[in-house]
Design an enzyme around this catalytic site. Structure first.
Site, short mmCIF file in Angstrom:
data_model
loop_
_atom_site.label_atom_id
_atom_site.label_comp_id
_atom_site.label_asym_id
_atom_site.label_seq_id
_atom_site.Cartn_x
_atom_site.Cartn_y
_atom_site.Cartn_z
N SER A 87 0.86 -1.18 0.00
CA SER A 87 0.00 0.00 0.00
C SER A 87 0.89 1.22 0.00
O SER A 87 2.01 1.20 0.53
CB SER A 87 -0.92 0.00 1.21
N HIS A 101 -3.27 7.49 -3.46
CA HIS A 101 -3.24 6.30 -2.61
C HIS A 101 -3.45 5.08 -3.50
O HIS A 101 -4.22 5.13 -4.45
CB HIS A 101 -4.37 6.38 -1.57
N ARG A 105 -3.65 -6.13 -2.64
CA ARG A 105 -3.52 -7.14 -1.57
C ARG A 105 -4.26 -8.43 -1.91
O ARG A 105 -5.24 -8.43 -2.66
CB ARG A 105 -4.07 -6.58 -0.25
N GLY A 248 -1.41 -4.49 13.87
CA GLY A 248 -0.40 -4.06 12.91
C GLY A 248 0.46 -2.98 13.55
O GLY A 248 0.13 -2.46 14.60
N ARG A 249 1.56 -2.62 12.89
CA ARG A 249 2.45 -1.60 13.45
C ARG A 249 1.81 -0.22 13.23
O ARG A 249 1.59 0.20 12.09
CB ARG A 249 3.80 -1.69 12.75
N SER A 252 3.23 2.25 10.76
CA SER A 252 3.13 1.83 9.36
C SER A 252 1.72 2.03 8.82
O SER A 252 1.53 2.33 7.66
CB SER A 252 3.51 0.35 9.22
#
Lengths: 292, 292
Positions: A87, A101, A105, A248-249, A252
């Site tokens: 992404s 953007h 995925r 998730g992080r 990020s």
């Protein structure tokens, strides 16, 4: 899946190399991260560039137990999932160059697998030629795989990037698809092909607009519109919700947010101004690929 | 309910008069609005003041059919609701002066009624004396009504204003309560009393800190922290969700957002710095009212 994971890594490399060249100055820094529940990713961020105020390109490959919060919303059955993808969000410093953007995925849960993603453009000054070019490039990529996809994904994009509380779209759209199921190899080919269409869709727009002059007025409007971008990402975006709820992080996931943002109470553009023209289009999405 | 509605209107007047005097320059503008489903409100916003970059004080009294999205989350039964209250968010220009939020509201659904609200402080530079003063003033207001409330509401506040994805609190807390049921007159008296405690809790802090010098570094940190404020309000805040899903006036709901905000990728304060001290406190809420 393993082959696609490698292709996605490669797509990240390709994109960051091209975007550094396009920026012409700054370099991406890289942070690798692991997800507590399984898998991880690699986040690349460029800040303070000649072109990009912030550019982020994320690769991830995560897997493990289906998070409880998501179980009801994911296709397929079973308590294991895996997801891989790239992404990116690019926030140019100049308000004359649109934010963009894109996301590509593939997910699996039990025996089910599907792809999702798309690309959408968020200008601060409307150049109709740019919106047409962006849509047509994406349409051509879709048409190579299925003639019915572009019209469907274009409409889904307008629906998805809609800020209900504002009565307006985030930008001039593009394509969006999710939970697209079918023959796995065919879908993977489409995903990779779409990844390759991103630069041809966006780069010519940058090249046309990066040299244009602007002043405080355009910069201020850009920062107010970036506020809408934040509103969308935090209030509505499924990817953000997915990332935060699968541990998730955080950095990020939220690298998608713009670097400098304004909220002004009851901001209204002057009637007849370029800002008002843009808003009129955001309130009523157009069929860019069809226009001449 | 009718009497409380008038008291809430009066509280808005009191607060905006006092805040204009405190600012010393700018005036509130006023926007009255009607809610399509029933009721409406009055939003007062001051921008670009000598003290406040943005201050918003909202009165509303809304009623009608229970919105479908909320039906499962509201106490009581029946398909009609009404709500009245005052909410305020003050964003000072100086990073030396903390942001503050407060809310005082009463709701009814069918035969059930309850109150909710609280006040919480979000500093950008930690002055422990300020956090203690703020908490003690709120504790005194609670203690006049029920000795068990402050400890309970303080803890609920720490829980409520917690950014799970950051592992930190929005600020140094205060009190928070929701769905508080009981003898209606007693609860209304508490709500009004708490409304009167707001200025004594916040004004002395402003007076102590408004004259302090600061530089680019403090301002930048303030803008980054304001980003967390936005994240909380859009990702977690029930009031924002309630407002947007009951077709409240968007500008009145989102006046809580700070005027100028930064997101920096992977921002980390320097070890041993004042910014790091603040963060340590946000990661581990303290019992301010008990400390000497």
């Amino acid at each position: 899946m393993a082959e696609l994971v490698e292709r996605m890594r490669h797509l990240q490399d390709e994109l960051t190399t091209a975007l550094e060249a396009l920026d012409g100055g700054a370099r991406f820094r890289e942070d690798s991260w692991e997800r507590p529940g399984g898998g991880g990713g690699c986040t690349r961020v460029l800040e303070g560039g000649a072109l990009f105020e912030r550019a982020g390109v994320n690769f991830s490959h995560v897997f493990g137990a289906v998070p409880e919060a998501l179980a009801a919303n994911l296709p397929g059955e079973g308590d294991r999932f895996s997801a891989t993808g790239v992404s990116l969000v690019l926030h140019p410093a100049s308000p004359m160059v649109p934010t963009v953007h894109a996301n590509f995925r593939r997910l699996e849960r039990g025996a089910a697998s599907w792809i999702g993603g798309g690309a959408d453009l968020t200008p601060y000054v409307l150049f109709e030629e740019d919106a047409r070019h962006f849509h047509r490039t994406l349409k051509a990529a879709c048409d190579r795989h299925d003639g019915g996809w572009y019209p469907r994904f274009k409409q889904e994009c307008d629906r998805y990037f809609w800020l209900e509380h504002r009565g307006e779209a985030r930008g001039v759209g593009g394509i969006f698809f999710d939970h697209l199921q079918g023959e796995a190899e065919r879908l993977e080919r489409f995903l990779v092909d779409l990844g390759s269409a991103f630069l041809p869709a966006y780069r010519p727009i940058v090249e046309r607009r990066r040299g244009l002059c602007f002043g405080e007025r355009e910069r201020r409007f850009q920062m107010v519109r970036r506020g809408r971008y934040v509103e969308f990402n935090l209030l509505y975006d499924r990817g953000t919700a997915f990332g935060l709820s699968t541990s998730g992080r955080t950095e990020s996931i939220l690298m998608s947010l713009p670097p400098l943002v304004r909220w002004e109470y009851d901001f209204e553009p002057v009637e007849g101004s370029p800002e008002a023209s843009l808003l009129a289009v955001l309130r009523r999405p157009r069929d860019w690929a069809e226009e001449s």
